[in-house]
Design a protein around this motif. Structure first.
Motif, short mmCIF file in Angstrom:
data_model
loop_
_atom_site.label_atom_id
_atom_site.label_comp_id
_atom_site.label_asym_id
_atom_site.label_seq_id
_atom_site.Cartn_x
_atom_site.Cartn_y
_atom_site.Cartn_z
N LEU A 41 -3.79 -9.40 3.18
CA LEU A 41 -3.79 -8.47 2.19
C LEU A 41 -2.96 -8.68 1.06
N SER A 45 1.98 -2.94 -2.02
CA SER A 45 3.28 -3.03 -1.69
C SER A 45 4.10 -4.17 -2.29
N ASP A 83 -5.78 -5.48 -3.19
CA ASP A 83 -5.31 -4.07 -3.37
C ASP A 83 -5.88 -3.53 -4.93
N HIS A 137 -9.12 3.01 2.52
CA HIS A 137 -7.71 3.39 2.65
C HIS A 137 -7.51 4.57 2.90
N THR A 180 -8.61 1.15 6.21
CA THR A 180 -7.24 1.08 6.76
C THR A 180 -6.75 2.55 7.10
N GLU A 182 -3.33 4.65 7.70
CA GLU A 182 -2.09 4.54 7.42
C GLU A 182 -1.43 5.81 7.86
N VAL A 213 -2.16 -4.13 10.62
CA VAL A 213 -1.82 -4.85 9.25
C VAL A 213 -0.38 -4.30 9.40
#
Ligand code: KIV
Ligand code: NA
Length: 276
Positions: A41, A45, A83, A137, A180, A182, A213
């Motif tokens: 990915l 971040s 992303d 996500h 995803t 989180e 991840v």
């Protein structure tokens, strides 16, 4: 084996877990490819890990493309997800498709990831209609930091827990091929993983997810100081790097580096002519 949308979904059906890591550069990409990681990915971040911002909001599509294209040159079998940064898809369906297209055409991503559940399903649908696979996500979505009032676990109360389950079903129905989760409590993430047919990739969401991840600097122990609860250090690379930098600094100052074996020789008569 080449990882694709199909093989990743097949892994869920067979009960095999999917490994994913963030990556932002060519050198690290080559190492992850050799290690057999299933998917990489290019996380936004990178705004924090590579650019030093205090959150992901300032990251641009061009930033992601720069890192994604670099990583893509190191990959062969690893699946590459980019992303979509803040404000590259929230503004309109048109912007979402346009920017997803740039991540594929210029960044060489094989899929894009965007944050949000029911509120971004129109965007997910439109990107999928353009034949660009989408990873959703949900749970803690760092681009919403100002709306959330900080980075916190999501889904601890009934209302929010139900909303996360509904978001998961909505993004699957909109055509996302993976999602995803989180910072979601383990039991909730496990329930969602059982309810969905698409793979769930957890970060701070427990072992019931179909894959995991982590941010690679986190798992390599490259940051001293704060370690989130969900991070495991698989190495102490930060200390290793610092020790190597210190050893180099000391040898340069002690004049022990470079040594004879590091030097290039020149013919004596060439040197004689230069000095003359
Ligand atoms: O940007 C990122 O690194 C991410 C992962 C933490 C899922 O979105
Ligand atoms: Na991200």
């Amino acid at each position: 084996m080449k990882n694709t949308v199909t093989t990743l979904q097949e892994m869920k059906r067979k009960g095999e877990k999917i490994s994913m890591l963030t990556c932002y550069d060519y050198t690290t990409a080559c190492l992850m490819e050799d290690a057999g990681i299933n998917a990489i990915l290019i996380g936004d971040s990178l705004g924090m890990t590579m650019m030093g911002y205090s959150d992901t909001l300032p990251v641009t599509v061009d930033d992601i493309i720069h890192h994604c294209a670099s990583v893509s040159r190191g990959l062969k079998d690893t699946f590459l997800v980019a992303d979509m940064p803040f404000m590259s898809y929230q503004t309109s369906v048109y912007d979402a498709v346009k920017n997803a297209g740039r991540l594929v055409k210029e960044g060489h991503a094989q899929a894009v990831k965007l944050e949000g559940g029911a509120s971004v399903c129109e965007q997910i649908q439109a990107i999928v209609n353009a034949d660009i696979p989408v990873v959703a996500h949900i749970g803690l979505t760092p681009q919403s930091i100002n709306a959330f009032g900080g980075f916190k676990v999501q889904g601890k109360n009934v209302e929010r827990a139900i909303q996360i389950v509904e978001d998961a079903k909505a993004v699957e129905a909109a055509g996302a091929f993976m999602v995803t989760l989180e910072c979601v409590p383990e039991e909730l993430a496990t329930l969602i993983s059982k309810e969905l047919t698409i793979p769930t990739i957890g970060i701070g969401a427990g072992a019931g997810c179909d894959g995991q991840v982590l941010v690679y600097q986190d798992m390599l122990g490259m940051f001293s100081g704060f370690k989130p609860k969900f991070v495991k250090h698989y190495a102490n690379i930060g200390e290793e790097m610092k020790n190597a930098f210190k050893a180099y600094d000391a040898e340069v100052k002690a004049k022990t580096f470079p040594a004879a074996e590091h030097n290039f020789a020149i013919d004596a008569d060439v040197m004689k002519a230069v000095k003359a």
